[in-house]
Write an enzyme that holds these catalytic residues in place. Structure first.
Site, PDB file in Angstrom:
ATOM      1  N   LYS A 117       0.835  -1.210   0.000  1.00  0.00           N
ATOM      2  CA  LYS A 117       0.000   0.000   0.000  1.00  0.00           C
ATOM      3  C   LYS A 117       0.863   1.251   0.000  1.00  0.00           C
ATOM      4  O   LYS A 117       0.650   2.172  -0.797  1.00  0.00           O
ATOM      5  CB  LYS A 117      -0.897  -0.011   1.252  1.00  0.00           C
ATOM      6  N   ASN A 118       1.836   1.274   0.909  1.00  0.00           N
ATOM      7  CA  ASN A 118       2.594   2.513   1.064  1.00  0.00           C
ATOM      8  C   ASN A 118       3.598   2.742  -0.059  1.00  0.00           C
ATOM      9  O   ASN A 118       4.129   3.832  -0.196  1.00  0.00           O
ATOM     10  CB  ASN A 118       3.244   2.574   2.451  1.00  0.00           C
ATOM     11  N   ARG A 137      -3.913  10.711   4.661  1.00  0.00           N
ATOM     12  CA  ARG A 137      -2.762  11.535   5.028  1.00  0.00           C
ATOM     13  C   ARG A 137      -1.756  11.606   3.885  1.00  0.00           C
ATOM     14  O   ARG A 137      -1.143  12.632   3.638  1.00  0.00           O
ATOM     15  CB  ARG A 137      -2.095  10.961   6.280  1.00  0.00           C
ATOM     16  N   CYS A 168      -5.292   8.139   9.374  1.00  0.00           N
ATOM     17  CA  CYS A 168      -5.459   7.308  10.567  1.00  0.00           C
ATOM     18  C   CYS A 168      -5.397   8.120  11.852  1.00  0.00           C
ATOM     19  O   CYS A 168      -4.589   9.041  11.969  1.00  0.00           O
ATOM     20  CB  CYS A 168      -4.305   6.309  10.617  1.00  0.00           C
ATOM     21  N   ARG A 178      -0.345  13.991  13.695  1.00  0.00           N
ATOM     22  CA  ARG A 178       0.289  13.788  12.383  1.00  0.00           C
ATOM     23  C   ARG A 178       0.593  15.160  11.783  1.00  0.00           C
ATOM     24  O   ARG A 178      -0.044  15.597  10.828  1.00  0.00           O
ATOM     25  CB  ARG A 178      -0.620  12.995  11.434  1.00  0.00           C
ATOM     26  N   PRO A 179       1.575  15.865  12.337  1.00  0.00           N
ATOM     27  CA  PRO A 179       1.876  17.199  11.803  1.00  0.00           C
ATOM     28  C   PRO A 179       2.509  17.137  10.412  1.00  0.00           C
ATOM     29  O   PRO A 179       2.950  16.065   9.963  1.00  0.00           O
ATOM     30  CB  PRO A 179       2.861  17.776  12.825  1.00  0.00           C
ATOM     31  N   ILE A 180       2.540  18.293   9.723  1.00  0.00           N
ATOM     32  CA  ILE A 180       3.151  18.329   8.390  1.00  0.00           C
ATOM     33  C   ILE A 180       4.260  19.383   8.341  1.00  0.00           C
ATOM     34  O   ILE A 180       4.636  19.836   7.260  1.00  0.00           O
ATOM     35  CB  ILE A 180       2.100  18.590   7.272  1.00  0.00           C
ATOM     36  N   ASP A 181       4.767  19.747   9.516  1.00  0.00           N
ATOM     37  CA  ASP A 181       5.792  20.804   9.571  1.00  0.00           C
ATOM     38  C   ASP A 181       7.023  20.488   8.709  1.00  0.00           C
ATOM     39  O   ASP A 181       7.561  21.359   8.023  1.00  0.00           O
ATOM     40  CB  ASP A 181       6.205  21.062  11.024  1.00  0.00           C
ATOM     41  N   ASP A 208       3.805  -0.326  12.331  1.00  0.00           N
ATOM     42  CA  ASP A 208       2.565  -0.885  11.765  1.00  0.00           C
ATOM     43  C   ASP A 208       2.354  -2.342  12.182  1.00  0.00           C
ATOM     44  O   ASP A 208       1.247  -2.868  12.047  1.00  0.00           O
ATOM     45  CB  ASP A 208       2.603  -0.821  10.225  1.00  0.00           C
ATOM     46  N   ILE A 247       6.987   5.543  17.787  1.00  0.00           N
ATOM     47  CA  ILE A 247       6.749   6.465  16.664  1.00  0.00           C
ATOM     48  C   ILE A 247       5.484   7.317  16.862  1.00  0.00           C
ATOM     49  O   ILE A 247       5.524   8.527  16.713  1.00  0.00           O
ATOM     50  CB  ILE A 247       6.637   5.698  15.318  1.00  0.00           C
ATOM     51  N   ARG A 307      -9.109   0.016   3.944  1.00  0.00           N
ATOM     52  CA  ARG A 307      -8.123   1.000   3.498  1.00  0.00           C
ATOM     53  C   ARG A 307      -6.810   0.321   3.099  1.00  0.00           C
ATOM     54  O   ARG A 307      -6.078   0.828   2.257  1.00  0.00           O
ATOM     55  CB  ARG A 307      -7.818   2.003   4.625  1.00  0.00           C
TER      56      ARG A 307
HETATM   57  N1  EPU Z   1       6.163  13.862  11.841  1.00  0.00           N
HETATM   58  C1  EPU Z   1       6.275  15.172  12.248  1.00  0.00           C
HETATM   59  N2  EPU Z   1       6.209  16.147  11.290  1.00  0.00           N
HETATM   60  C2  EPU Z   1       6.028  15.885   9.965  1.00  0.00           C
HETATM   61  C3  EPU Z   1       5.940  14.521   9.559  1.00  0.00           C
HETATM   62  C4  EPU Z   1       6.004  13.533  10.523  1.00  0.00           C
HETATM   63  O1  EPU Z   1       6.423  15.451  13.429  1.00  0.00           O
HETATM   64  O2  EPU Z   1       5.998  16.829   9.166  1.00  0.00           O
HETATM   65  C5  EPU Z   1       6.262  12.788  12.854  1.00  0.00           C
HETATM   66  C6  EPU Z   1       5.008  11.940  12.957  1.00  0.00           C
HETATM   67  O3  EPU Z   1       4.024  12.550  13.755  1.00  0.00           O
HETATM   68  C7  EPU Z   1       5.549  10.676  13.564  1.00  0.00           C
HETATM   69  C8  EPU Z   1       6.949  10.569  12.947  1.00  0.00           C
HETATM   70  O4  EPU Z   1       7.268  11.887  12.464  1.00  0.00           O
HETATM   71  O5  EPU Z   1       5.665  10.784  14.946  1.00  0.00           O
HETATM   72  C9  EPU Z   1       7.100   9.594  11.823  1.00  0.00           C
HETATM   73  O6  EPU Z   1       6.078   9.806  10.883  1.00  0.00           O
HETATM   74  P1  EPU Z   1       6.277   9.526   9.323  1.00  0.00           P
HETATM   75  O7  EPU Z   1       6.255  10.839   8.621  1.00  0.00           O
HETATM   76  O8  EPU Z   1       7.436   8.643   9.110  1.00  0.00           O
HETATM   77  O9  EPU Z   1       4.949   8.738   9.002  1.00  0.00           O
HETATM   78  P2  EPU Z   1       4.186   8.775   7.658  1.00  0.00           P
HETATM   79  O10 EPU Z   1       5.109   8.925   6.529  1.00  0.00           O
HETATM   80  O11 EPU Z   1       3.046   9.715   7.771  1.00  0.00           O
HETATM   81  C10 EPU Z   1       4.309   6.253   7.030  1.00  0.00           C
HETATM   82  C11 EPU Z   1       3.295   5.220   6.721  1.00  0.00           C
HETATM   83  C12 EPU Z   1       2.631   4.779   8.017  1.00  0.00           C
HETATM   84  C13 EPU Z   1       3.691   4.252   8.958  1.00  0.00           C
HETATM   85  C14 EPU Z   1       4.750   5.338   9.186  1.00  0.00           C
HETATM   86  C15 EPU Z   1       5.903   4.899  10.047  1.00  0.00           C
HETATM   87  C16 EPU Z   1       2.543   5.902   4.542  1.00  0.00           C
HETATM   88  C17 EPU Z   1       1.432   6.426   3.693  1.00  0.00           C
HETATM   89  N3  EPU Z   1       2.281   5.775   5.824  1.00  0.00           N
HETATM   90  O12 EPU Z   1       3.588   7.322   7.625  1.00  0.00           O
HETATM   91  O13 EPU Z   1       1.748   3.742   7.657  1.00  0.00           O
HETATM   92  O14 EPU Z   1       3.101   3.913  10.174  1.00  0.00           O
HETATM   93  O15 EPU Z   1       5.282   5.757   7.925  1.00  0.00           O
HETATM   94  O16 EPU Z   1       6.540   3.858   9.472  1.00  0.00           O
HETATM   95  O17 EPU Z   1       3.612   5.594   4.036  1.00  0.00           O
HETATM   96  C18 EPU Z   1      -0.197   2.451   7.812  1.00  0.00           C
HETATM   97  O18 EPU Z   1       0.116   1.952   6.724  1.00  0.00           O
HETATM   98  O19 EPU Z   1      -1.097   1.990   8.542  1.00  0.00           O
HETATM   99  C19 EPU Z   1       0.526   3.625   8.283  1.00  0.00           C
HETATM  100  C20 EPU Z   1       0.045   4.426   9.233  1.00  0.00           C
END
Ligand code: EPU
Length: 421
Positions: A22-23, A92, A116, A121-124, A307, A329, A400
């Site tokens: 998926k990812n 997201r 989720c 889940r910030p985007i900073d 995950d 995480i 999903r």
């Molecule tokens: N974070 C920030 N700021 C940002 C981005 C992330 O603080 O701008 C924090 C997050 O809040 C978290 C950490 O950084 O604490 C790591 O988050 P990451 O950005 O790595 O997560 P993601 O890319 O949003 C992907 C997978 C998730 C998986 C995580 C960790 C996708 C679409 N999603 O999320 O998958 O849990 O990496 O490996 O690739 C799932 O498939 O169920 C799922 C949630």
């Protein structure tokens, strides 16, 4: 609205195939927007999240042709700068589309992405990254506008490892001008797989799969060619099915997987007393007679994937002793343990990142609802070992990420039905 009805206690046997990741699929769809030519993505899982991202790119005027297990995407032009609000709120990963849109058209308008409910889940780090490429960002009423006459290669150090952040910046950098260096980058296997394919299409990426990725940008008018990309197997499905085998087998053969992508998980599975045999693209798991409680802490790849924490926590409810589970995480990923406790487990929350599981415990069927994707599939597994009937609502969350999961589980002998309300 539909729900799952499960009668637990059946021994499962047979073979189950892992779908494309998926990812990886979500990011490949975004990366396809870099090219004016056709990308064919094979081993493509048709699940709710990938359907949503395909709808989002169709809304931009991109051609999408769905086939059996594959999708063709051709972004001759990107006709819109804004992403659909409702779809963005559902997914997201929609933020990943901002990278190629900005690189191709110089403008993006979108709402803060949803997804989720597993914690903040910030985007900073995305916004900081886009600004380093030279984008101007304006916030207004919960949505933001980005613009950049062109993207200039940048040096970006991620203060925290981010998977989608790394992928988004890597994709955007392909059409930037000059060199981009991403430091403290994520190393998940989906990242080098995408970089390899982008390189075949004309991108110049080195170091993907290590903490330092360098991208030599080819500029907005540079050419990324079309081609055929096969998605890697979903490592989270692989791990989830391994736990299924441990708690419900019999003997289950997991096909079309890559055991190397779940190495940390397999080491812990073995420590917990689960017997398995692996080949290049297969895992055979036997139902565990007795399980040992062990402590697990999640970590970025190649560590134990967050995950896989929910199904592993379930496994520990069947193990003898006390096990500490630490999700390093996300801060909302253990809340589902309250639901497992209503089914009979004995799990204590120590803080938002840590629970103690005391086992073994017998689980009993309940009427419950799936809070998020990985907790949702864990509740399905819990239902399969529980006594009597379990009813799981809000199964959109499970759809999903898992394609027609009930049909695949039934082939192993599970008693699970999707019931339309
Ligand atoms: N974070 C920030 N700021 C940002 C981005 C992330 O603080 O701008 C924090 C997050 O809040 C978290 C950490 O950084 O604490 C790591 O988050 P990451 O950005 O790595 O997560 P993601 O890319 O949003 C992907 C997978 C998730 C998986 C995580 C960790 C996708 C679409 N999603 O999320 O998958 O849990 O990496 O490996 O690739 C799932 O498939 O169920 C799922 C949630």
């Amino acid at each position: 609205m539909s729900y799952f009805e499960i009668i637990g206690g059946k021994k499962l046997n047979g073979e189950i195939e892992v779908r494309g990741a998926k990812n990886a699929a979500l990011k490949a769809v975004a990366a396809a927007l870099l090219s004016r030519e056709k990308w064919t993505i094979t081993n493509f899982p048709f699940i709710e999240d990938t359907n949503r991202i395909l709808e989002m790119v169709e809304n931009l005027g991109v051609k999408v042709a769905r086939g059996s297990n594959q999708v063709e995407i051709q972004a001759k032009s990107i006709q819109k700068n804004s992403l659909d609000k409702n779809l963005t709120k559902k997914l997201r990963a929609s933020i990943i589309l901002a990278g190629p849109m900005l690189a191709r058209t110089g403008k993006v308008e979108m709402y803060h992405p949803g997804g989720c409910v597993i914690g903040r889940r910030p985007i900073d780090m995305f916004l900081d990254g886009f600004q380093k490429f030279g984008a101007k960002i304006k916030w207004q009423d919960g949505h933001f506008r980005m613009s950049a006459a062109k993207l200039a290669g940048a040096k970006i150090f991620f203060p925290k490892i981010t998977v989608t952040g790394t992928e988004t910046m890597m994709i955007a950098a392909v059409l930037a001008e000059g060199e981009t260096i991403l430091e403290n980058a994520a190393m998940e296997p989906e990242i080098p797989a995408l970089a390899d394919f982008l390189n075949k299409c004309g991108a110049k990426i080195t170091g993907a799969g290590t903490p330092i990725i360098r991208i030599k940008g080819i500029g907005r008018n540079g050419k990324i060619r079309g081609g055929k990309m096969e998605l890697i197997p979903d490592r989270i499905e692989t791990g989830t099915f391994a736990i299924l085998g441990a708690i419900c087998g019999g003997k289950i053969k997991i096909k079309k997987c890559n055991p190397n992508h779940v190495r940390a998980f397999l080491v812990n599975l073995s420590k917990a007393g689960v017997k398995f045999e692996e080949k290049k693209n297969e895992l055979v798991i036997w139902g565990a007679k007795s399980l040992k409680a062990i402590n697990v802490s999640t970590h970025e790849y190649p560590g134990f994937a967050t995950d896989l924490q929910p199904p592993f926590t379930l496994l520990m409810t069947q193990a003898k002793g006390s096990s500490l589970i630490h999700d390093s995480i996300f801060d909302g990923r253990l809340i589902f343990t309250d639901i497992l406790n209503t089914m009979g487990s004995r799990i204590t929350m120590n803080d938002p990142h840590r629970v103690t599981v005391n086992g073994p415990t017998d689980l009993h069927g309940k009427k419950i609802a799936s809070p998020d994707l990985r907790a949702g599939i864990t509740l399905v597994l819990a239902g399969l070992i529980a006594k009597r009937k379990t009813k799981i609502e809000n199964i959109y969350q499970i759809d999903r990420g898992y394609e027609r999961i009930e049909e695949r589980l039934r082939k192993l002998g599970a008693e699970i039905k999707r019931i339309q309300k």
